[in-house]
Write an enzyme that holds these catalytic residues in place. Structure first.
Site, PDB file in Angstrom:
ATOM      1  N   LYS A  56       1.306   4.430  -3.003  1.00  0.00           N
ATOM      2  CA  LYS A  56       1.119   5.864  -2.787  1.00  0.00           C
ATOM      3  C   LYS A  56       2.393   6.653  -3.100  1.00  0.00           C
ATOM      4  CE  LYS A  56      -3.190   5.753  -1.818  1.00  0.00           C
ATOM      5  NZ  LYS A  56      -4.157   6.369  -2.755  1.00  0.00           N
TER       6      LYS A  56
ATOM      7  N   TYR B 256       0.831  -1.216   0.000  1.00  0.00           N
ATOM      8  CA  TYR B 256       0.000   0.000   0.000  1.00  0.00           C
ATOM      9  C   TYR B 256       0.861   1.260   0.000  1.00  0.00           C
ATOM     10  CZ  TYR B 256      -3.197   3.604   1.657  1.00  0.00           C
ATOM     11  OH  TYR B 256      -3.904   4.772   1.795  1.00  0.00           O
TER      12      TYR B 256
END
Length: 249
Positions: A154, A150
């Site tokens: 980003k 994750y």
């Protein structure tokens, strides 16, 4: 006059959370807004709340066919586009040794591929002076156990903002990323964290961050409004971190 009077905007993932709050603020400032989402009922409910200046388009950022259809609808409704907020995303956590190919691909497809092709499919409709906002996250600067996939997605979104800004600057199109900190939205329900893990993370952030509290979706939406409007006309390739100071102290 509002800060977005006579402006047109697209917000992906606009049915709940930061996307919905941003759509509401954009409309209050004079914009016409297309919101996207995968769930037809949530789209319908969101548009009913947002009013006549909101248009719903059912689209999944994982589908290039859906994104082509979105671009066609934008062209039909608006002709040209002034603001694109690539907000749709997801996140899941897992220990390194338990990550499989499906887990890896799913997050990179939504958070990285989805953002890239959302911009690619709509960039030809952007007016000179348009603003593109990419929803990154304050975690793009950080690492944490079980968050490797994750967090990396980003960081990629943050990188896109730099490269897109460099490529589109000659067209006077600005591209910035927006990096929220801890904000309670429906997004947390998708994180697949063990029971109590998110609450524990919130407590750690609240204790550490200078403001000692969580953020509110409206606070992130106000930051998105700033980036969408001419108030940020000399900003591009930047990352606006709205996290109560957690990442910087």
């Amino acid at each position: 006059m509002g800060r977005l009077t006579n402006k047109t905007a697209v917000i992906t993932g606009g049915t709940t959370g930061i996307g919905f709050a941003s759509a509401k603020q954009f409309i209050e400032e004079g914009a016409r807004v297309i919101i996207t989402g995968r769930n037809e009922q949530r789209l319908r409910e969101a548009v009913e709340k947002l009013g006549s200046n909101a248009i719903a388009v059912q689209a999944d950022v994982l589908s290039l066919t859906d994104l082509d259809r979105l671009a066609t609808r934008v062209r039909e409704e608006f002709g040209k586009l002034d603001v694109l907020f690539a907000n749709a995303g997801s996140g899941y956590f897992s220990p390194l040794e338990q990550v499989d190919e499906k887990f890896y691909d799913n997050q990179f497809d939504i958070n990285v591929k989805g953002v890239f092709f959302t911009v690619q499919k709509l960039v030809g409709l952007l007016n000179p002076g348009a603003s593109v906002i990419l929803n990154a996250s304050a975690v793009n600067q950080k690492g944490a156990a079980t968050g490797s996939i994750y967090f990396a997605t980003k960081a990629a979104v943050r990188s896109f903002a730099r490269s897109f800004a460099a490529e589109l600057g000659d067209r006077h199109i600005r591209v910035n990323s927006l990096s929220p900190g801890i904000v309670r939205t429906d997004f947390q329900n998708k994180l697949d964290l063990p029971e109590g893990a998110f609450e524990g993370f919130i407590d750690a952030v609240v204790q550490t961050a200078p403001l000692h509290r969580e953020g509110e979706v409206d606070e992130i939406a106000k930051a998105a409004l700033f980036l969408a409007s001419d108030d940020s006309s000399y900003m591009t390739a930047s990352d606006m971190v709205v996290d109560g100071g957690f990442m910087n102290v």
